[in-house]
Design a protein around this motif. Structure first.
Motif, PDB file in Angstrom:
ATOM      1  N   ALA A   1       1.035  -1.242  -0.003  1.00  0.00           N
ATOM      2  CA  ALA A   1      -0.114  -0.080  -0.023  1.00  0.00           C
ATOM      3  C   ALA A   1       0.776   1.195  -0.060  1.00  0.00           C
ATOM      4  CB  ALA A   1      -0.919  -0.059   1.006  1.00  0.00           C
ATOM      5  N   ASP A   2       1.986   1.208   1.010  1.00  0.00           N
ATOM      6  CA  ASP A   2       2.982   2.450   0.871  1.00  0.00           C
ATOM      7  C   ASP A   2       3.681   2.411  -0.605  1.00  0.00           C
ATOM      8  OD1 ASP A   2       2.281   3.073   3.548  1.00  0.00           O
ATOM      9  OD2 ASP A   2       4.235   1.916   4.347  1.00  0.00           O
ATOM     10  N   ARG A   3       3.840   1.513  -1.004  1.00  0.00           N
ATOM     11  CA  ARG A   3       4.539   1.713  -2.518  1.00  0.00           C
ATOM     12  C   ARG A   3       3.426   2.263  -3.442  1.00  0.00           C
ATOM     13  NH1 ARG A   3       8.427  -1.213  -5.680  1.00  0.00           N
ATOM     14  NH2 ARG A   3       8.176  -0.305  -7.925  1.00  0.00           N
ATOM     15  N   ILE A   4       2.325   1.831  -3.537  1.00  0.00           N
ATOM     16  CA  ILE A   4       1.281   2.294  -4.483  1.00  0.00           C
ATOM     17  C   ILE A   4       1.369   3.950  -4.204  1.00  0.00           C
ATOM     18  CG2 ILE A   4      -0.949   2.383  -5.433  1.00  0.00           C
ATOM     19  CD1 ILE A   4      -0.659  -0.765  -5.042  1.00  0.00           C
TER      20      ILE A   4
ATOM     21  N   VAL B   1       1.783   7.116  -6.623  1.00  0.00           N
ATOM     22  CA  VAL B   1       1.103   8.109  -7.296  1.00  0.00           C
ATOM     23  C   VAL B   1       1.366   9.319  -6.920  1.00  0.00           C
ATOM     24  CG1 VAL B   1      -1.400   8.985  -6.543  1.00  0.00           C
ATOM     25  CG2 VAL B   1      -1.166   6.583  -6.952  1.00  0.00           C
ATOM     26  N   LEU B   2       2.183   9.586  -5.776  1.00  0.00           N
ATOM     27  CA  LEU B   2       2.954  10.947  -5.507  1.00  0.00           C
ATOM     28  C   LEU B   2       4.001  11.253  -6.417  1.00  0.00           C
ATOM     29  CD1 LEU B   2       3.526  13.280  -3.659  1.00  0.00           C
ATOM     30  CD2 LEU B   2       4.912  11.760  -2.475  1.00  0.00           C
TER      31      LEU B   2
ATOM     32  N   HIS C   1      -2.917   2.078 -13.888  1.00  0.00           N
ATOM     33  CA  HIS C   1      -1.860   1.265 -14.642  1.00  0.00           C
ATOM     34  C   HIS C   1      -0.558   1.219 -13.902  1.00  0.00           C
ATOM     35  CE1 HIS C   1       1.039   0.274 -18.039  1.00  0.00           C
ATOM     36  NE2 HIS C   1       1.627   1.365 -17.891  1.00  0.00           N
ATOM     37  N   LEU C   2      -0.040   2.459 -13.281  1.00  0.00           N
ATOM     38  CA  LEU C   2       1.113   2.496 -12.562  1.00  0.00           C
ATOM     39  C   LEU C   2       0.945   1.794 -11.250  1.00  0.00           C
ATOM     40  CD1 LEU C   2       2.148   6.430 -12.616  1.00  0.00           C
ATOM     41  CD2 LEU C   2       2.810   4.597 -14.045  1.00  0.00           C
TER      42      LEU C   2
ATOM     43  N   PHE D   1      -3.464 -12.650  -5.584  1.00  0.00           N
ATOM     44  CA  PHE D   1      -3.039 -11.352  -5.541  1.00  0.00           C
ATOM     45  C   PHE D   1      -1.985 -11.139  -6.951  1.00  0.00           C
ATOM     46  CE2 PHE D   1      -1.033  -7.162  -4.616  1.00  0.00           C
ATOM     47  CZ  PHE D   1      -2.116  -6.343  -4.460  1.00  0.00           C
ATOM     48  N   ASP D   2      -2.592 -10.930  -7.989  1.00  0.00           N
ATOM     49  CA  ASP D   2      -1.874 -10.914  -9.401  1.00  0.00           C
ATOM     50  C   ASP D   2      -1.882  -9.479  -9.903  1.00  0.00           C
ATOM     51  OD1 ASP D   2      -1.315 -11.346 -11.949  1.00  0.00           O
ATOM     52  OD2 ASP D   2      -1.581 -13.451 -11.580  1.00  0.00           O
ATOM     53  N   TRP D   3      -0.836  -8.839 -10.392  1.00  0.00           N
ATOM     54  CA  TRP D   3      -0.742  -7.627 -11.101  1.00  0.00           C
ATOM     55  C   TRP D   3      -1.459  -7.730 -12.230  1.00  0.00           C
ATOM     56  CZ3 TRP D   3       1.488  -6.648 -15.930  1.00  0.00           C
ATOM     57  CH2 TRP D   3       2.099  -7.648 -16.458  1.00  0.00           C
TER      58      TRP D   3
END
Length: 395
Positions: free
Chosen positions: A23-26, A30-31, A73-74, A89-91
Protein backbone atom coordinates in the motif's frame (compact mmCIF):
# COMPACT_ATOMS: atom_id res chain seq x y z
CA UNK A 1 16.59 3.98 25.41
CA UNK A 2 18.63 3.87 28.63
CA UNK A 3 22.29 4.87 28.80
CA UNK A 4 23.20 2.75 31.84
CA UNK A 5 22.86 -0.86 32.95
CA UNK A 6 22.08 -3.98 30.96
CA UNK A 7 18.86 -4.38 28.98
CA UNK A 8 17.31 -5.86 25.83
CA UNK A 9 15.76 -3.82 23.04
CA UNK A 10 13.83 -5.09 20.00
CA UNK A 11 12.89 -3.63 16.60
CA UNK A 12 11.13 -5.13 13.59
CA UNK A 13 11.13 -4.64 9.84
CA UNK A 14 8.86 -5.75 7.01
CA UNK A 15 9.61 -6.35 3.34
CA UNK A 16 8.28 -4.52 0.30
CA UNK A 17 5.85 -7.41 -0.17
CA UNK A 18 4.20 -6.97 3.23
CA UNK A 19 0.58 -5.83 2.63
CA UNK A 20 1.06 -2.45 4.34
CA UNK A 21 4.23 -1.85 2.36
CA UNK A 22 2.48 -2.74 -0.91
CA UNK A 23 0.00 0.00 0.00
CA UNK A 24 2.83 2.45 0.84
CA UNK A 25 4.55 1.66 -2.47
CA UNK A 26 1.40 2.37 -4.48
CA UNK A 27 0.71 5.60 -2.59
CA UNK A 28 4.25 6.84 -3.24
CA UNK A 29 3.95 5.77 -6.88
CA UNK A 30 0.92 8.04 -7.18
CA UNK A 31 2.83 10.88 -5.48
CA UNK A 32 5.82 10.51 -7.81
CA UNK A 33 3.53 10.49 -10.86
CA UNK A 34 2.07 13.85 -9.86
CA UNK A 35 5.42 15.41 -8.91
CA UNK A 36 6.97 14.25 -12.18
CA UNK A 37 4.20 16.10 -14.01
CA UNK A 38 4.18 19.15 -11.71
CA UNK A 39 6.69 19.70 -8.86
CA UNK A 40 4.07 21.72 -6.99
CA UNK A 41 1.25 19.21 -7.22
CA UNK A 42 -0.61 18.39 -4.02
CA UNK A 43 -1.16 14.76 -3.11
CA UNK A 44 -2.55 12.89 -0.12
CA UNK A 45 -3.11 9.35 -1.38
CA UNK A 46 -4.22 6.42 0.78
CA UNK A 47 -4.21 2.86 -0.55
CA UNK A 48 -5.98 -0.31 0.59
CA UNK A 49 -4.92 -3.70 -0.74
CA UNK A 50 -6.63 -7.03 -0.16
CA UNK A 51 -7.35 -10.22 -2.11
CA UNK A 52 -7.04 -9.23 -5.80
CA UNK A 53 -8.29 -5.72 -5.06
CA UNK A 54 -6.64 -2.31 -4.75
CA UNK A 55 -8.45 0.87 -3.71
CA UNK A 56 -6.89 4.33 -4.00
CA UNK A 57 -8.52 7.27 -2.20
CA UNK A 58 -7.58 10.76 -1.10
CA UNK A 59 -7.05 14.26 -2.41
CA UNK A 60 -4.89 15.63 -5.21
CA UNK A 61 -4.28 18.83 -7.12
CA UNK A 62 -2.26 18.54 -10.28
CA UNK A 63 -2.26 18.24 -14.08
CA UNK A 64 -5.24 16.61 -15.77
CA UNK A 65 -2.79 14.47 -17.73
CA UNK A 66 -2.36 12.34 -14.58
CA UNK A 67 -5.57 10.43 -15.11
CA UNK A 68 -7.18 7.76 -12.97
CA UNK A 69 -6.50 5.24 -15.72
CA UNK A 70 -2.82 6.14 -15.75
CA UNK A 71 -2.57 5.83 -11.96
CA UNK A 72 -4.26 2.41 -12.06
CA UNK A 73 -1.71 1.35 -14.67
CA UNK A 74 1.17 2.55 -12.47
CA UNK A 75 -0.27 0.72 -9.47
CA UNK A 76 -0.35 -2.47 -11.51
CA UNK A 77 3.30 -2.01 -12.51
CA UNK A 78 4.26 -1.43 -8.87
CA UNK A 79 2.64 -4.73 -7.88
CA UNK A 80 4.49 -6.45 -10.73
CA UNK A 81 7.81 -4.98 -9.61
CA UNK A 82 7.26 -6.25 -6.05
CA UNK A 83 6.71 -9.70 -7.54
CA UNK A 84 3.06 -10.63 -7.03
CA UNK A 85 1.77 -13.14 -9.58
CA UNK A 86 -0.23 -15.30 -7.18
CA UNK A 87 -3.77 -16.58 -7.39
CA UNK A 88 -4.92 -14.30 -4.56
CA UNK A 89 -2.99 -11.21 -5.68
CA UNK A 90 -1.81 -10.85 -9.26
CA UNK A 91 -0.67 -7.64 -10.95
CA UNK A 92 -2.36 -8.72 -14.17
CA UNK A 93 -5.83 -9.42 -12.78
CA UNK A 94 -6.25 -7.40 -9.56
CA UNK A 95 -9.20 -5.02 -9.63
CA UNK A 96 -7.96 -1.44 -9.13
CA UNK A 97 -10.39 1.33 -8.15
CA UNK A 98 -9.27 4.98 -8.03
CA UNK A 99 -11.31 7.36 -5.88
CA UNK A 100 -8.98 10.37 -5.75
CA UNK A 101 -10.63 13.80 -5.80
CA UNK A 102 -9.70 17.49 -5.52
CA UNK A 103 -7.99 18.85 -2.43
CA UNK A 104 -10.22 20.70 0.02
CA UNK A 105 -10.35 24.44 -0.71
CA UNK A 106 -10.32 25.09 3.05
CA UNK A 107 -6.99 23.30 3.39
CA UNK A 108 -5.55 24.84 0.24
CA UNK A 109 -6.18 28.41 1.41
CA UNK A 110 -4.12 27.78 4.52
CA UNK A 111 -1.29 26.04 2.71
CA UNK A 112 -0.93 28.23 -0.38
CA UNK A 113 1.19 31.37 -0.34
CA UNK A 114 -0.68 34.60 -1.13
CA UNK A 115 0.38 38.24 -0.92
CA UNK A 116 2.65 38.58 2.12
CA UNK A 117 1.65 35.16 3.44
CA UNK A 118 4.18 32.35 3.03
CA UNK A 119 3.19 28.74 2.51
CA UNK A 120 1.62 27.30 5.63
CA UNK A 121 1.95 23.80 7.05
CA UNK A 122 -0.52 21.32 5.58
CA UNK A 123 -1.62 20.21 9.04
CA UNK A 124 -0.86 20.59 12.72
CA UNK A 125 1.32 18.02 14.43
CA UNK A 126 4.57 17.05 16.09
CA UNK A 127 7.49 15.38 14.33
CA UNK A 128 10.64 13.77 15.73
CA UNK A 129 14.14 13.20 14.42
CA UNK A 130 16.77 10.92 15.93
CA UNK A 131 20.37 9.84 15.43
CA UNK A 132 22.87 7.81 17.45
CA UNK A 133 26.34 6.31 17.09
CA UNK A 134 25.30 2.65 17.16
CA UNK A 135 25.74 2.05 13.40
CA UNK A 136 27.61 3.63 10.47
CA UNK A 137 24.34 5.21 9.30
CA UNK A 138 23.76 6.74 12.76
CA UNK A 139 20.63 4.64 13.22
CA UNK A 140 19.55 2.40 16.12
CA UNK A 141 21.19 -1.02 15.77
CA UNK A 142 18.11 -3.26 16.25
CA UNK A 143 16.26 -1.60 13.38
CA UNK A 144 19.39 -1.39 11.24
CA UNK A 145 19.91 -5.16 11.36
CA UNK A 146 16.20 -5.97 11.06
CA UNK A 147 16.18 -3.99 7.80
CA UNK A 148 19.44 -5.54 6.62
CA UNK A 149 18.13 -9.09 7.02
CA UNK A 150 15.14 -8.46 4.77
CA UNK A 151 17.03 -6.26 2.34
CA UNK A 152 19.61 -9.01 1.87
CA UNK A 153 16.88 -11.57 1.13
CA UNK A 154 15.28 -9.10 -1.31
CA UNK A 155 18.56 -8.43 -3.10
CA UNK A 156 19.30 -12.15 -3.46
CA UNK A 157 15.78 -12.85 -4.75
CA UNK A 158 16.10 -10.01 -7.27
CA UNK A 159 19.46 -11.39 -8.45
CA UNK A 160 17.97 -14.85 -8.98
CA UNK A 161 20.18 -16.36 -6.28
CA UNK A 162 19.45 -20.09 -6.04
CA UNK A 163 20.17 -19.84 -2.32
CA UNK A 164 16.80 -18.16 -1.71
CA UNK A 165 14.82 -19.92 -4.43
CA UNK A 166 11.22 -20.49 -3.36
CA UNK A 167 11.00 -17.49 -1.04
CA UNK A 168 8.22 -15.02 -1.92
CA UNK A 169 7.80 -11.24 -1.45
CA UNK A 170 6.05 -11.04 1.94
CA UNK A 171 8.40 -11.16 4.94
CA UNK A 172 8.96 -9.80 8.44
CA UNK A 173 11.99 -9.72 10.73
CA UNK A 174 12.61 -8.90 14.37
CA UNK A 175 15.94 -8.42 16.13
CA UNK A 176 16.54 -8.25 19.88
CA UNK A 177 19.90 -6.88 21.01
CA UNK A 178 21.54 -6.87 24.41
CA UNK A 179 22.83 -3.47 25.55
CA UNK A 180 25.43 -2.81 28.22
CA UNK A 181 25.76 0.82 29.34
CA UNK A 182 23.90 2.05 26.27
CA UNK A 183 25.89 0.11 23.69
CA UNK A 184 24.72 -2.99 21.76
CA UNK A 185 26.92 -6.04 22.32
CA UNK A 186 25.06 -8.92 20.67
CA UNK A 187 21.75 -10.41 19.55
CA UNK A 188 19.72 -12.53 21.95
CA UNK A 189 17.06 -13.51 19.40
CA UNK A 190 16.19 -13.15 15.72
CA UNK A 191 12.82 -13.75 14.08
CA UNK A 192 12.22 -14.09 10.34
CA UNK A 193 8.85 -15.00 8.86
CA UNK A 194 8.97 -15.32 5.10
CA UNK A 195 6.34 -16.32 2.59
CA UNK A 196 7.37 -19.34 0.54
CA UNK A 197 6.26 -21.68 -2.19
CA UNK A 198 4.22 -24.72 -1.13
CA UNK A 199 6.90 -27.26 -1.96
CA UNK A 200 9.53 -25.59 0.24
CA UNK A 201 9.48 -27.15 3.73
CA UNK A 202 10.59 -25.50 6.97
CA UNK A 203 13.92 -27.38 7.38
CA UNK A 204 14.86 -26.20 3.88
CA UNK A 205 13.95 -22.59 4.73
CA UNK A 206 16.05 -22.74 7.89
CA UNK A 207 19.02 -24.06 5.92
CA UNK A 208 18.62 -21.10 3.55
CA UNK A 209 18.31 -18.41 6.21
CA UNK A 210 20.61 -19.41 9.06
CA UNK A 211 23.81 -18.62 7.08
CA UNK A 212 22.22 -15.39 5.87
CA UNK A 213 21.56 -14.26 9.44
CA UNK A 214 25.14 -14.96 10.40
CA UNK A 215 26.40 -13.00 7.39
CA UNK A 216 24.35 -9.91 8.28
CA UNK A 217 25.02 -9.67 12.03
CA UNK A 218 28.47 -8.59 13.27
CA UNK A 219 30.90 -11.37 14.13
CA UNK A 220 30.01 -13.01 17.41
CA UNK A 221 26.52 -11.49 17.58
CA UNK A 222 24.50 -14.43 16.22
CA UNK A 223 22.39 -16.02 18.96
CA UNK A 224 22.15 -19.72 19.64
CA UNK A 225 20.06 -21.53 17.00
CA UNK A 226 17.33 -22.21 19.57
CA UNK A 227 16.86 -18.43 19.84
CA UNK A 228 16.43 -18.00 16.07
CA UNK A 229 12.79 -18.29 15.07
CA UNK A 230 12.17 -18.89 11.35
CA UNK A 231 8.51 -19.10 10.32
CA UNK A 232 7.39 -19.84 13.89
CA UNK A 233 3.88 -20.86 12.75
CA UNK A 234 5.43 -23.62 10.63
CA UNK A 235 3.97 -22.52 7.29
CA UNK A 236 3.64 -19.23 5.40
CA UNK A 237 2.35 -19.89 1.87
CA UNK A 238 -0.66 -17.54 1.81
CA UNK A 239 0.83 -14.08 2.15
CA UNK A 240 0.78 -10.53 0.91
CA UNK A 241 -2.56 -8.77 0.46
CA UNK A 242 -4.25 -12.15 -0.03
CA UNK A 243 -3.29 -13.18 3.50
CA UNK A 244 -3.87 -9.84 5.23
CA UNK A 245 -5.36 -6.48 4.27
CA UNK A 246 -2.80 -3.70 3.83
CA UNK A 247 -3.18 0.04 4.39
CA UNK A 248 -0.95 3.05 3.76
CA UNK A 249 0.82 4.36 6.83
CA UNK A 250 0.47 1.43 9.21
CA UNK A 251 4.21 0.81 9.61
CA UNK A 252 5.31 4.17 11.01
CA UNK A 253 7.74 2.68 13.53
CA UNK A 254 9.37 0.47 10.89
CA UNK A 255 9.59 3.60 8.70
CA UNK A 256 11.43 5.63 11.36
CA UNK A 257 13.52 4.44 14.33
CA UNK A 258 12.14 1.06 15.37
CA UNK A 259 10.77 2.41 18.64
CA UNK A 260 14.12 3.77 19.85
CA UNK A 261 12.81 7.34 19.58
CA UNK A 262 9.40 9.01 20.00
CA UNK A 263 7.02 9.29 17.06
CA UNK A 264 4.55 12.09 16.43
CA UNK A 265 1.99 9.74 14.88
CA UNK A 266 1.93 10.95 11.28
CA UNK A 267 2.63 8.61 8.37
CA UNK A 268 4.73 9.52 5.32
CA UNK A 269 3.80 7.65 2.16
CA UNK A 270 1.52 9.27 -0.38
CA UNK A 271 2.01 12.79 1.03
CA UNK A 272 3.59 15.70 -0.84
CA UNK A 273 6.15 17.96 0.94
CA UNK A 274 3.58 20.54 2.09
CA UNK A 275 2.48 17.85 4.55
CA UNK A 276 4.81 18.39 7.50
CA UNK A 277 4.08 14.85 8.70
CA UNK A 278 6.60 13.93 6.04
CA UNK A 279 8.82 16.93 5.28
CA UNK A 280 9.33 18.05 8.90
CA UNK A 281 10.11 14.49 9.99
CA UNK A 282 12.72 14.39 7.23
CA UNK A 283 14.32 17.68 8.29
CA UNK A 284 14.21 16.60 11.95
CA UNK A 285 16.24 13.50 11.06
CA UNK A 286 18.58 15.68 8.97
CA UNK A 287 19.25 18.03 11.88
CA UNK A 288 19.65 15.24 14.46
CA UNK A 289 22.02 13.30 12.20
CA UNK A 290 24.19 16.36 11.61
CA UNK A 291 24.38 17.06 15.35
CA UNK A 292 25.70 13.55 16.01
CA UNK A 293 27.95 13.54 12.93
CA UNK A 294 29.49 16.84 14.12
CA UNK A 295 30.54 15.18 17.38
CA UNK A 296 28.18 17.22 19.55
CA UNK A 297 26.37 14.18 20.99
CA UNK A 298 26.29 10.41 21.18
CA UNK A 299 22.51 10.53 20.70
CA UNK A 300 20.16 13.30 19.67
CA UNK A 301 16.36 13.47 19.75
CA UNK A 302 14.76 16.48 18.12
CA UNK A 303 11.11 17.58 18.07
CA UNK A 304 9.35 20.08 15.80
CA UNK A 305 5.72 21.24 15.98
CA UNK A 306 3.48 23.02 13.47
CA UNK A 307 -0.01 24.47 13.13
CA UNK A 308 -2.06 24.18 9.93
CA UNK A 309 -1.70 27.24 7.75
CA UNK A 310 1.20 28.65 9.83
CA UNK A 311 4.60 28.73 8.18
CA UNK A 312 7.11 28.80 11.04
CA UNK A 313 7.38 25.92 13.52
CA UNK A 314 5.79 26.57 16.90
CA UNK A 315 8.67 24.86 18.69
CA UNK A 316 12.04 23.21 18.26
CA UNK A 317 13.30 21.00 21.09
CA UNK A 318 16.63 19.15 21.31
CA UNK A 319 17.55 16.41 23.80
CA UNK A 320 21.18 15.26 23.87
CA UNK A 321 20.55 12.42 26.35
CA UNK A 322 22.90 13.14 29.19
CA UNK A 323 25.00 15.52 27.11
CA UNK A 324 28.50 14.15 27.86
CA UNK A 325 30.06 16.84 25.63
CA UNK A 326 28.39 19.64 27.64
CA UNK A 327 26.85 21.28 24.59
CA UNK A 328 24.28 23.96 25.36
CA UNK A 329 21.01 22.53 24.07
CA UNK A 330 19.42 26.00 24.09
CA UNK A 331 22.25 27.35 21.92
CA UNK A 332 21.99 24.32 19.65
CA UNK A 333 18.27 24.97 19.13
CA UNK A 334 19.03 28.58 18.14
CA UNK A 335 21.89 27.52 15.87
CA UNK A 336 19.80 24.94 14.01
CA UNK A 337 17.07 27.53 13.35
CA UNK A 338 19.74 29.82 11.91
CA UNK A 339 21.22 27.13 9.67
CA UNK A 340 17.98 25.87 8.13
CA UNK A 341 14.73 27.66 7.31
CA UNK A 342 12.20 25.37 8.97
CA UNK A 343 9.10 26.64 7.16
CA UNK A 344 7.48 24.15 4.76
CA UNK A 345 8.89 26.15 1.84
CA UNK A 346 12.32 26.32 3.47
CA UNK A 347 12.40 22.58 4.14
CA UNK A 348 11.38 21.53 0.64
CA UNK A 349 13.86 23.93 -0.95
CA UNK A 350 16.75 22.99 1.35
CA UNK A 351 16.20 19.26 0.90
CA UNK A 352 14.94 19.48 -2.72
CA UNK A 353 11.75 17.59 -1.89
CA UNK A 354 9.53 18.69 -4.79
CA UNK A 355 10.69 15.86 -7.04
CA UNK A 356 9.64 12.34 -7.90
CA UNK A 357 11.96 10.70 -5.36
CA UNK A 358 9.63 8.87 -3.01
CA UNK A 359 9.11 5.31 -4.31
CA UNK A 360 12.52 4.19 -2.92
CA UNK A 361 11.45 5.34 0.56
CA UNK A 362 8.42 3.05 0.68
CA UNK A 363 10.29 -0.01 2.01
CA UNK A 364 13.20 -0.61 4.42
CA UNK A 365 12.86 2.71 6.22
CA UNK A 366 12.96 6.38 5.32
CA UNK A 367 16.10 6.99 7.38
CA UNK A 368 19.61 5.58 7.49
CA UNK A 369 19.76 5.33 3.70
CA UNK A 370 22.56 6.46 1.40
CA UNK A 371 21.89 9.85 -0.27
CA UNK A 372 22.05 9.50 -4.04
CA UNK A 373 23.21 12.67 -5.80
CA UNK A 374 22.35 11.29 -9.25
CA UNK A 375 18.71 10.56 -8.42
CA UNK A 376 18.31 13.19 -5.70
CA UNK A 377 17.02 10.68 -3.16
CA UNK A 378 17.47 10.72 0.63
CA UNK A 379 18.84 14.27 0.73
CA UNK A 380 17.89 14.39 4.41
CA UNK A 381 20.69 11.89 5.10
CA UNK A 382 23.42 14.32 4.05
CA UNK A 383 25.79 15.66 6.71
CA UNK A 384 26.60 18.98 5.06
CA UNK A 385 25.80 21.00 8.20
CA UNK A 386 28.72 19.45 10.09
CA UNK A 387 31.31 22.19 9.32
CA UNK A 388 28.93 24.97 10.42
CA UNK A 389 27.96 23.09 13.60
CA UNK A 390 31.58 22.41 14.51
CA UNK A 391 32.44 26.05 13.97
CA UNK A 392 29.50 27.25 16.09
CA UNK A 393 30.59 25.07 19.01
CA UNK A 394 34.38 25.37 18.65
CA UNK A 395 34.99 21.76 17.59
Amino acid sequence: MRDKGEFLFTSESVSEGHPDKVADRISDTVLDAFLAADPYARVACETLVTTNRVVLAGETRGPSTVTHEYLAHLARLAIKDIGYEQAGFDWRTAEIAVHLHAQSADIAVGVDSAGNKDEGAGDQGIMFGYACRETPTLMPAPLYYAHELLRTIRDRRAAGDAGVKGLLPDAKSQVTLRYIDGKPVGATSVVISTQHEEELDQPQIKRLLLPLIESVLPAGWTPDERDIYINPTGKFVIGGPDGDCGLTGRKIIVDTYGGAAPHGGGAFSGKDPTKVDRSAAYVARYLAKNVVAAGLAERCTLQLSYAIGVSHPLSLYVDLHGNPYEVSEAKLERTLRELVNLTPRGIREHLHLNRAIYVPTSAYGHFGREPNAEHGTFTWEKTDLVPALKSAFGR
